[in-house]
Structures are given as C-alpha cells and as structure tokens.
Design a protein around this motif. Structure first.
Motif, short mmCIF file in Angstrom:
data_model
loop_
_atom_site.label_atom_id
_atom_site.label_comp_id
_atom_site.label_asym_id
_atom_site.label_seq_id
_atom_site.Cartn_x
_atom_site.Cartn_y
_atom_site.Cartn_z
N VAL A 19 0.70 -1.23 0.10
CA VAL A 19 -0.03 -0.12 0.01
C VAL A 19 0.91 1.31 -0.17
O VAL A 19 1.90 1.31 0.99
CB VAL A 19 -0.96 -0.03 1.27
N LEU A 40 -7.87 9.46 -2.89
CA LEU A 40 -8.41 9.34 -1.49
C LEU A 40 -8.52 10.62 -0.50
O LEU A 40 -9.52 10.78 0.14
CB LEU A 40 -6.77 8.88 -0.61
N PRO A 76 -10.68 9.70 7.96
CA PRO A 76 -9.86 9.73 9.13
C PRO A 76 -8.41 8.80 9.03
O PRO A 76 -7.56 8.86 10.05
CB PRO A 76 -10.92 8.50 10.06
N HIS A 77 -8.33 8.25 7.76
CA HIS A 77 -7.23 7.46 7.82
C HIS A 77 -5.92 7.97 6.82
O HIS A 77 -4.94 7.24 6.39
CB HIS A 77 -7.42 5.98 7.22
N LEU A 123 -2.28 6.99 6.84
CA LEU A 123 -2.08 6.64 8.22
C LEU A 123 -2.12 5.21 8.39
O LEU A 123 -2.05 4.60 9.76
CB LEU A 123 -2.77 7.49 9.08
N ARG A 124 -2.61 4.31 7.56
CA ARG A 124 -3.04 3.27 7.43
C ARG A 124 -1.90 2.24 7.89
O ARG A 124 -0.80 2.53 7.84
CB ARG A 124 -3.52 2.52 6.09
N ALA A 125 -2.34 1.06 8.77
CA ALA A 125 -1.40 0.07 8.95
C ALA A 125 -0.74 -0.39 7.89
O ALA A 125 -1.49 -0.98 6.89
CB ALA A 125 -1.94 -1.23 9.96
N LEU A 183 3.98 -0.72 14.97
CA LEU A 183 2.69 -1.56 15.68
C LEU A 183 3.22 -2.82 16.16
O LEU A 183 3.02 -3.35 17.20
CB LEU A 183 1.55 -1.47 14.70
N ALA A 197 -11.15 2.43 11.41
CA ALA A 197 -11.33 3.39 10.56
C ALA A 197 -10.08 4.22 10.14
O ALA A 197 -9.72 4.71 9.20
CB ALA A 197 -12.38 4.64 10.80
N ARG A 248 -6.74 2.68 10.82
CA ARG A 248 -5.67 1.86 10.52
C ARG A 248 -6.05 1.04 9.52
O ARG A 248 -5.09 0.49 8.75
CB ARG A 248 -5.35 1.11 11.85
N LEU A 249 -7.29 0.58 9.30
CA LEU A 249 -7.72 -0.43 8.11
C LEU A 249 -8.51 0.22 7.04
O LEU A 249 -8.88 -0.45 6.15
CB LEU A 249 -8.42 -1.34 8.76
N LEU A 250 -9.08 1.48 6.97
CA LEU A 250 -9.83 1.75 5.89
C LEU A 250 -9.34 1.90 4.56
O LEU A 250 -8.09 2.37 4.45
CB LEU A 250 -10.38 3.44 6.54
N GLY A 251 -10.16 1.27 3.64
CA GLY A 251 -9.45 1.00 2.29
C GLY A 251 -8.36 0.22 2.13
O GLY A 251 -7.89 -0.07 1.07
N MET A 252 -8.18 -0.61 3.08
CA MET A 252 -7.02 -1.69 3.08
C MET A 252 -7.68 -3.03 2.32
O MET A 252 -8.87 -3.19 2.68
CB MET A 252 -6.47 -2.20 4.27
#
Lengths: 242, 187
Positions: A31, A39, A95-96, A131-133, A230, B107, B109-113
């Motif tokens: 990603v 986005l 939010p992400h 900001l996603r994992a 994380l 929301a 950490r995972l949104l759109g993953m």
C-alpha cells in the motif's frame, strides 16, 4: 530410503525459498504511503451548482407570474453561484489520511489533519498521506554477526503517528522523498545494529532481550520520522556461508 | 377539506422522497464511516471529526462530507512455522470489533485496506506471537506439554497487537506436530 528423504528435504528447502521469494515480490507492491489517487477527494461543486440552477429555474417560473421580483432574484442567485465557484473546492480528509497541500507550484506545502474539511484554493494540489497500518516484510542476507554471517527475515507493521508533531514530521519527509524506502532503510539499520552485537546462538536461542531491544530501537528510530511501529520482530534467523 | 388532504398527501410524498434520497442504508457486517464537516475547527489539531454507523441505517445530513464503508466480516488467517523439531500450525479468525471504539480505531488503521493486506498482517503477527511465546520455554517435549499455555499466550499477544488496529480475535487454535528427523532443517 534415505536418498528419497534427502530429496524430500531438499525439495522442501526449495519450496520454502520460493515462498520467501514470492512473499518478497508481493510485498514490493505494498500500500503506498503517498498517493495522488482519490483518497483526498476534492468535493465537486456539482451539488451546489444543481441547487443553484434549480433555484434559478424555480424563480424563472415565478417570474412569469410576478414580474417584479423574478429578474432580481435570478440575478442574485447567479451572483451566488459565481461566488461559490470562485471559492474553490472542498477537501474532505478521511480518518485514515492526511492531506498534503502544495501551493504555488510546489514552493510551499501545508497539511490538513485526518477527519477535517478545508477549502482547496485554485492552483493548489492535494495529495494523500496514508496513516493506515502497512505490513513490511524483508530479508537481509550476509548480515555480519559476532561469529558468522546470517540471513534474517523481518516482519513489521507500521503506521503513521497520529499526533500533530508526528504528522508534521512524516509530511516533511513525504513532501520531498518517498516514505517507503526511508522506513525500510531505518528498520534494516536497526536490525544490522542488533545483529552485529550478537552471536548466532544468541539470536537462535529463545531469549527475549534481543527481541525487546529490536522493538525498542525500531520504535525510537521510526518515531523521529513520524512513523509508529505497531509490531516488529524477526521471523527467521539462519546461518549462512559468506 | 380536499385542499387539506391534497396538501397532506403532497407533504407526505415530499418527506418520503427526501427520506429516500438522504437515507444511508448500512448492509449487515458493514460499518459506515461518515466524515463530518469541520467548519471553524483548527485544521491541524483536535480529534478527527467522523461518526460511525454499525448495522443500522442513518441519514446523510448536510453535515456529512463523505461516506466510506468498512468490512466487518471475519477473515481467516493461517500460519505454518517450522521451529526446531516442531511444525506449528496456527489458525485464527479475526474481525473488526463491533463496538464503536473498535470501529473508530479500524477507521484510522484499516480503512481502504485490501483483504490480502489484512491477512498478511494477521499472518505475520501470528508468526511473531508464536516465536515470542516460546521465549523462556524449553524445547522438545516440554513444548508439547505446554501447548495449552502457549496457545493462551499466543492469543493474548496477538490480541494486544491487533486491538489498537480495531481487530478482535474470534478463534485461535494451535497444532504442534513433531517433524521427522529428515524434515528438521536449520530453522
């Protein structure tokens, strides 16, 4: 019988090596941290335009009945539409993500925090910083340890820091250079430092101190780049000939 | 009288149309993330302005700027590890927790993953948790005897890592099998 067993073991080794390679290739297409896709969606002003045009139409119909107010109201609505179109588009930051806004042909940049809306001035360009994992997997070969050379497989999950200072730092880096190689290089540097001071038996033994050191140092290292670790650890450590 | 009835009917039709236009249906096993307008709020600080809808429909008010959906369905993860003389098969089912606090974390950490990335995270976290759970334990038969304790340990470690991402462990099982001598590699 033993020949078949040796063949089986060799085949398993080969499968494992291919699996590792495949995972490595898959991770190459991770990603992205930064993207110019949708986005951060500049909200179109179609809704407002439709509303205004509908209003104009309604007032036009009214004007057929009441000739005095029709042209005045229609003129006011057209003026409002003009003002709205000059105001620019609305950025919606989910939010992400963080919106990185570059103004004046890339000379200056700004950012908007997650879960905010802002006006995007004409001539400005918005990009998304995620900001996603993000899962990161890498393998380091011929890594010098105290007594031998090692092959280490490392897995980590990282994500952007959510505090203001962290976002500021991450955006500063992401504005000028891709984030992925920076994070990967920082993690590799920490692994190299940890392995350098240890022997193969220390790393292979079930002791928690080295794992804890790796976690602590990765957190400290990436914290400076606005990235939060994380989880991190090595999946496999093998001795290999140099 | 007829005029009143006609008026009421017209009003009912208008209300029904507005309700249909602005209704946000929320399918089962999905959470809706509604990003709200933040007019007047500072652009760089403060809590993110968003609302979550879990398992119930809502309305798209003018305050809603964007709507995203988050998949709450459980996903399976499997990890096969060769550690010393044992083969470890760990299987897990996890999902985004149904509580609002968990959905809010997810929301971010995972949104759109993609599902593939969720599974990749789960697989890596499982593998690391097994290796961490073995710290301080002996090898050989001792490991087999401690299977239940290790499974419990792995579960708590995985939960501790996944919880900040809004994920919850539904099931986790651990199978340990002793490898044949010829299978034992340098791993």
């Amino acid at each position: 019988m033993s020949i078949y067993r040796d063949d089986l073991a060799a085949a398993r080794e080969r499968i494992e090596a291919l699996e590792t390679e495949l995972r490595h290739l898959q991770r190459k297409n991770e990603v992205p941290w930064r993207s110019d896709d949708s986005l951060v969606q500049p909200r179109s002003s179609f809704g407002r335009t439709a509303l205004a045009l509908g209003g104009v139409l309604l007032l036009g119909l009214l004007a057929l009945r009441i000739t005095a107010i029709g042209p005045l109201a229609a003129g006011s609505l057209l003026l409002l539409l003009l003002i709205l179109s000059l105001r620019g588009r609305t950025l919606v930051v989910r939010p992400h993500e963080v919106a990185m806004v570059t103004v004046k042909q890339g000379q200056r940049y700004s950012w908007v925090a997650p879960g905010r809306t802002a006006q995007l001035r004409s001539g400005s360009v918005a990009e998304s910083f995620s900001l996603r994992a993000i899962p990161i997997f890498f393998e380091m070969r011929h890594l010098p340890a105290v007594d031998t050379a090692l092959r280490v497989e490392v897995f980590a999950v990282v994500g952007g820091r959510l505090d203001e200072e962290g976002i500021e730092r991450a955006v500063q880096i992401a504005a000028t250079t891709p984030m992925e190689p920076v994070v990967r290089a920082a993690l590799q540097e920490v692994v190299r430092e940890v392995v350098k001071d240890a022997s193969y038996s220390d790393l292979a033994a079930r002791t928690g101190s080295l794992r804890e050191r790796l976690r602590r140092e990765c957190r400290e290292s990436l914290h400076r780049f606005g990235v939060e670790v994380l989880v991190v650890g090595w999946l496999d450590v093998r001795e290999e000939s140099t | 009288m007829i005029l009143v009835l006609e008026g009421a009917l017209f009003l009912a039709i208008v209300v029904a149309m507005v309700a249909m236009l602005f209704r946000l249906p929320c399918p089962k096993d999905t959470a809706l993330i509604l990003t709200l307008r933040s007019n007047g709020l500072p652009l760089r600080s403060g809590e993110p302005m968003f609302r979550v809808l879990v398992g119930k429909a809502g309305f798209r008010s003018p305050a809603v700027a964007a709507v995203d959906s988050l998949d709450l369905r459980a996903f399976p993860v499997e990890a096969l590890l060769m550690i010393d003389e044992h083969e470890w098969l760990v299987t897990m089912r996890a999902h985004v927790g149904g509580q609002e606090s968990m959905v809010r974390r997810a929301a971010v950490r995972l949104l759109g993953m993609s599902q593939r990335d969720r599974e990749a995270i789960g697989e890596g976290v499982l593998a690391l948790a097994v290796r961490d759970a073995l710290v301080g334990r002996g090898g050989g038969e001792v490991v087999e005897e401690q299977r239940e304790a290790i499974e419990k340990d792995v579960r708590s470690r995985v939960a501790a890592v996944l919880e900040p991402m809004g994920l919850e462990v539904l099931e986790l099982s651990l199978t340990i099998r002793r490898r044949e001598k010829s299978d034992t590699g340098p791993r």
